[in-house]
Design a protein around this motif. Structure first.
Motif, PDB file in Angstrom:
ATOM      1  N   LEU A 263      -8.003   4.460  -1.385  1.00  0.00           N
ATOM      2  CA  LEU A 263      -6.963   4.388  -1.723  1.00  0.00           C
ATOM      3  C   LEU A 263      -5.515   4.501  -2.164  1.00  0.00           C
ATOM      4  CD1 LEU A 263      -8.474   3.299  -4.762  1.00  0.00           C
ATOM      5  CD2 LEU A 263      -7.338   1.597  -3.327  1.00  0.00           C
ATOM      6  N   LEU A 264      -5.393   6.337  -1.688  1.00  0.00           N
ATOM      7  CA  LEU A 264      -4.073   7.385  -2.238  1.00  0.00           C
ATOM      8  C   LEU A 264      -3.517   6.797  -0.891  1.00  0.00           C
ATOM      9  CD1 LEU A 264      -6.064  10.710  -3.611  1.00  0.00           C
ATOM     10  CD2 LEU A 264      -5.063   8.456  -4.934  1.00  0.00           C
ATOM     11  N   LYS A 265      -4.465   7.193  -0.087  1.00  0.00           N
ATOM     12  CA  LYS A 265      -3.017   6.978   1.504  1.00  0.00           C
ATOM     13  C   LYS A 265      -2.725   5.098   1.504  1.00  0.00           C
ATOM     14  CE  LYS A 265      -4.045   6.950   6.738  1.00  0.00           C
ATOM     15  NZ  LYS A 265      -3.705   5.820   7.124  1.00  0.00           N
ATOM     16  N   ALA A 266      -3.368   4.793   1.035  1.00  0.00           N
ATOM     17  CA  ALA A 266      -3.087   3.224   1.083  1.00  0.00           C
ATOM     18  C   ALA A 266      -1.489   3.124   0.001  1.00  0.00           C
ATOM     19  CB  ALA A 266      -3.952   2.102   0.722  1.00  0.00           C
ATOM     20  N   ILE A 267      -1.428   3.609  -1.206  1.00  0.00           N
ATOM     21  CA  ILE A 267      -0.142   4.340  -1.785  1.00  0.00           C
ATOM     22  C   ILE A 267       0.603   4.617  -1.343  1.00  0.00           C
ATOM     23  CG2 ILE A 267       0.391   4.802  -4.151  1.00  0.00           C
ATOM     24  CD1 ILE A 267      -2.274   4.642  -4.783  1.00  0.00           C
ATOM     25  N   GLU A 268       0.269   5.772  -0.591  1.00  0.00           N
ATOM     26  CA  GLU A 268       1.377   6.033   0.132  1.00  0.00           C
ATOM     27  C   GLU A 268       2.596   5.253   1.312  1.00  0.00           C
ATOM     28  OE1 GLU A 268      -0.087  10.258   1.843  1.00  0.00           O
ATOM     29  OE2 GLU A 268      -0.858  10.769  -0.223  1.00  0.00           O
ATOM     30  N   GLU A 269       1.287   4.288   1.825  1.00  0.00           N
ATOM     31  CA  GLU A 269       1.636   4.242   3.000  1.00  0.00           C
ATOM     32  C   GLU A 269       2.609   2.462   2.339  1.00  0.00           C
ATOM     33  OE1 GLU A 269      -1.264   4.006   6.136  1.00  0.00           O
ATOM     34  OE2 GLU A 269      -0.972   5.850   6.068  1.00  0.00           O
ATOM     35  N   SER A 270       3.113   2.178   1.481  1.00  0.00           N
ATOM     36  CA  SER A 270       3.172   0.911   0.655  1.00  0.00           C
ATOM     37  C   SER A 270       5.099   1.570  -0.043  1.00  0.00           C
ATOM     38  CB  SER A 270       2.069   0.672  -0.647  1.00  0.00           C
ATOM     39  OG  SER A 270       1.032   0.180  -0.039  1.00  0.00           O
ATOM     40  N   ARG A 271       5.520   0.374   0.493  1.00  0.00           N
ATOM     41  CA  ARG A 271       7.262   0.611   0.529  1.00  0.00           C
ATOM     42  C   ARG A 271       6.870   0.114  -1.045  1.00  0.00           C
ATOM     43  NH1 ARG A 271      11.031  -0.534   3.799  1.00  0.00           N
ATOM     44  NH2 ARG A 271      10.006  -1.334   4.924  1.00  0.00           N
ATOM     45  N   TYR A 272       5.938  -0.693  -1.636  1.00  0.00           N
ATOM     46  CA  TYR A 272       6.328  -0.840  -3.347  1.00  0.00           C
ATOM     47  C   TYR A 272       5.043  -1.153  -3.859  1.00  0.00           C
ATOM     48  CZ  TYR A 272      10.899  -3.615  -2.365  1.00  0.00           C
ATOM     49  OH  TYR A 272      12.477  -3.701  -1.767  1.00  0.00           O
ATOM     50  N   VAL A 273       4.987  -0.799  -5.013  1.00  0.00           N
ATOM     51  CA  VAL A 273       3.236  -0.635  -5.836  1.00  0.00           C
ATOM     52  C   VAL A 273       4.101  -1.852  -7.293  1.00  0.00           C
ATOM     53  CG1 VAL A 273       2.249   0.322  -7.202  1.00  0.00           C
ATOM     54  CG2 VAL A 273       3.221   1.580  -4.992  1.00  0.00           C
ATOM     55  N   ILE A 274       2.956  -2.768  -7.369  1.00  0.00           N
ATOM     56  CA  ILE A 274       3.081  -3.201  -8.548  1.00  0.00           C
ATOM     57  C   ILE A 274       1.987  -3.163  -9.216  1.00  0.00           C
ATOM     58  CG2 ILE A 274       2.946  -5.568  -9.724  1.00  0.00           C
ATOM     59  CD1 ILE A 274       3.692  -6.942  -7.047  1.00  0.00           C
ATOM     60  N   VAL A 275       2.147  -2.159 -10.645  1.00  0.00           N
ATOM     61  CA  VAL A 275       1.030  -2.406 -11.220  1.00  0.00           C
ATOM     62  C   VAL A 275       0.685  -3.344 -12.644  1.00  0.00           C
ATOM     63  CG1 VAL A 275      -0.243   0.036 -12.726  1.00  0.00           C
ATOM     64  CG2 VAL A 275       1.781   0.458 -10.874  1.00  0.00           C
ATOM     65  N   VAL A 276      -0.931  -3.599 -12.706  1.00  0.00           N
ATOM     66  CA  VAL A 276      -0.699  -4.031 -13.835  1.00  0.00           C
ATOM     67  C   VAL A 276      -1.776  -3.944 -14.652  1.00  0.00           C
ATOM     68  CG1 VAL A 276      -1.473  -6.647 -14.182  1.00  0.00           C
ATOM     69  CG2 VAL A 276      -0.770  -6.012 -11.829  1.00  0.00           C
ATOM     70  N   PHE A 277      -0.529  -3.826 -16.465  1.00  0.00           N
ATOM     71  CA  PHE A 277      -0.672  -2.451 -17.348  1.00  0.00           C
ATOM     72  C   PHE A 277      -1.705  -3.891 -17.591  1.00  0.00           C
ATOM     73  CE2 PHE A 277       2.348   0.381 -15.995  1.00  0.00           C
ATOM     74  CZ  PHE A 277       1.533   1.153 -15.457  1.00  0.00           C
ATOM     75  N   SER A 278      -3.075  -3.576 -18.020  1.00  0.00           N
ATOM     76  CA  SER A 278      -4.112  -4.410 -18.890  1.00  0.00           C
ATOM     77  C   SER A 278      -5.110  -4.071 -19.833  1.00  0.00           C
ATOM     78  CB  SER A 278      -4.579  -5.403 -17.653  1.00  0.00           C
ATOM     79  OG  SER A 278      -5.683  -4.445 -17.799  1.00  0.00           O
ATOM     80  N   PRO A 279      -5.584  -4.140 -21.004  1.00  0.00           N
ATOM     81  CA  PRO A 279      -5.549  -4.096 -21.989  1.00  0.00           C
ATOM     82  C   PRO A 279      -6.948  -2.938 -21.537  1.00  0.00           C
ATOM     83  CG  PRO A 279      -5.527  -6.452 -22.556  1.00  0.00           C
ATOM     84  CD  PRO A 279      -5.367  -5.627 -21.120  1.00  0.00           C
ATOM     85  N   ASN A 280      -7.501  -2.686 -19.949  1.00  0.00           N
ATOM     86  CA  ASN A 280      -8.726  -2.364 -19.818  1.00  0.00           C
ATOM     87  C   ASN A 280      -8.543  -1.038 -18.814  1.00  0.00           C
ATOM     88  OD1 ASN A 280     -11.200  -3.143 -21.978  1.00  0.00           O
ATOM     89  ND2 ASN A 280     -10.704  -4.058 -21.092  1.00  0.00           N
ATOM     90  N   TYR A 281      -7.082  -1.363 -18.811  1.00  0.00           N
ATOM     91  CA  TYR A 281      -6.476  -0.483 -17.590  1.00  0.00           C
ATOM     92  C   TYR A 281      -7.305   1.146 -17.496  1.00  0.00           C
ATOM     93  CZ  TYR A 281      -3.265   1.512 -13.714  1.00  0.00           C
ATOM     94  OH  TYR A 281      -2.752   1.686 -12.290  1.00  0.00           O
ATOM     95  N   ALA A 282      -6.439   1.688 -19.327  1.00  0.00           N
ATOM     96  CA  ALA A 282      -6.869   3.117 -18.868  1.00  0.00           C
ATOM     97  C   ALA A 282      -8.773   3.741 -19.954  1.00  0.00           C
ATOM     98  CB  ALA A 282      -5.687   3.513 -20.153  1.00  0.00           C
ATOM     99  N   ASP A 283      -8.981   2.201 -19.872  1.00  0.00           N
ATOM    100  CA  ASP A 283     -10.296   3.134 -19.521  1.00  0.00           C
ATOM    101  C   ASP A 283     -11.024   3.571 -18.231  1.00  0.00           C
ATOM    102  OD1 ASP A 283     -10.565   2.351 -22.330  1.00  0.00           O
ATOM    103  OD2 ASP A 283     -10.935   0.193 -21.794  1.00  0.00           O
ATOM    104  N   SER A 284     -10.553   3.151 -17.510  1.00  0.00           N
ATOM    105  CA  SER A 284     -10.817   3.327 -15.807  1.00  0.00           C
ATOM    106  C   SER A 284     -10.134   4.801 -15.500  1.00  0.00           C
ATOM    107  CB  SER A 284     -10.928   2.055 -14.951  1.00  0.00           C
ATOM    108  OG  SER A 284     -10.729   2.245 -13.363  1.00  0.00           O
ATOM    109  N   ALA A 285     -10.764   6.389 -15.433  1.00  0.00           N
ATOM    110  CA  ALA A 285     -10.682   7.106 -14.867  1.00  0.00           C
ATOM    111  C   ALA A 285      -9.800   7.207 -13.423  1.00  0.00           C
ATOM    112  CB  ALA A 285     -11.526   8.029 -14.516  1.00  0.00           C
TER     113      ALA A 285
END
Length: 240
Positions: free
Chosen positions: A139-161
């Motif tokens: 996952l970390l490698k995929a983020i580094e190799e992406s031109r754009y990132v879309i982060v979908v913040f939802s109610p339970n997003y922050a529950d997940s480390a």
């Protein structure tokens, strides 16, 4: 990646709106289902328009190696303190960061499908990772190799480390590599994300403070990342 005309994006979003409106007018679908499709299509249309317009503003490069060189040049010298150097290689157009239980079967699924239909190579963890692999490094490698990132913040997003580690990596790439980040605030207030307050993000971080009492730097890194990404201009969606 090819650039798509704004008219084509609008047309591809207007057509399904007309279709579902007709179904609603002839009583084939309920008002609730109609509103769900309406707001989902409008939200996806907004994301596609922003992606198309921002991509047009980015100078085109003849091949992948030239693009990778450009991105490598923007990495500041301070990145040498990182545990591993950024590759600068671009494999994906978009990386989707989201909490599966909140949006996998609705908003994120519609957005993912719409991006692929436009020829936009999009990474989504359940689609790209080979079963049995060590997920976090990929996952970390995929983020580094992406031109754009879309982060979908939802109610339970922050529950997940896991999600918080993702957004922390996104913030690092945004700072070190110039990765473009587009936040979507799905049924959460942007201020709740930035300040880690409220019913969802506030309570989640109360738990994290206790659970990671011996790792204060880890929690602070998450907070800093949420402030940086949550402070960007994005979309605040309350319906659909």
């Amino acid at each position: 990646m090819a650039s798509y005309p704004v008219r084509l994006v609008l047309l591809s979003c207007i057509c399904p709106l007309v279709f579902f409106s007709a179904l609603f007018l002839f009583s084939f679908i309920s008002s609730g289902l109609y509103l769900f499709f309406f707001f989902s299509i409008v939200s996806i249309c907004c994301c596609l328009l922003a992606f198309t317009l921002s991509h047009k503003q980015t100078p085109a490069t003849p091949d992948t190696s030239a693009s990778a060189t450009t991105n490598t040049e923007v990495i500041p010298s301070s990145s040498s303190s990182s545990s591993s150097p950024r590759s600068g290689k671009l494999t994906y157009d978009v990386f989707l960061s989201f909490r599966g239980e909140d949006t996998r079967k609705n908003f994120t699924d519609h957005l993912y499908t719409a991006l692929w239909q436009k020829g936009i190579h999009t990474f989504r963890d359940d689609e790209e990772l080979v079963r049995g692999e060590s997920i976090a490094p990929n996952l970390l490698k995929a983020i580094e190799e992406s031109r754009y990132v879309i982060v979908v913040f939802s109610p339970n997003y922050a529950d997940s480390a896991w999600c918080l580690d993702e957004v922390a990596e996104v913030a690092d790439c945004m700072k070190e590599m110039g990765t473009k980040v587009l936040p979507v605030f799905y049924h959460v207030d942007p201020s709740e994300v930035r300040r880690q307050t409220g019913e969802h993000f506030g309570k989640a971080f109360e738990k994290h403070q206790k659970r990671y009492k011996k790792e204060p730097n880890k929690v602070q890194r998450w907070k800093d990342a949420l402030f940086q990404v949550g402070n960007l201009s994005g979309w605040h969606l309350q319906d659909g």
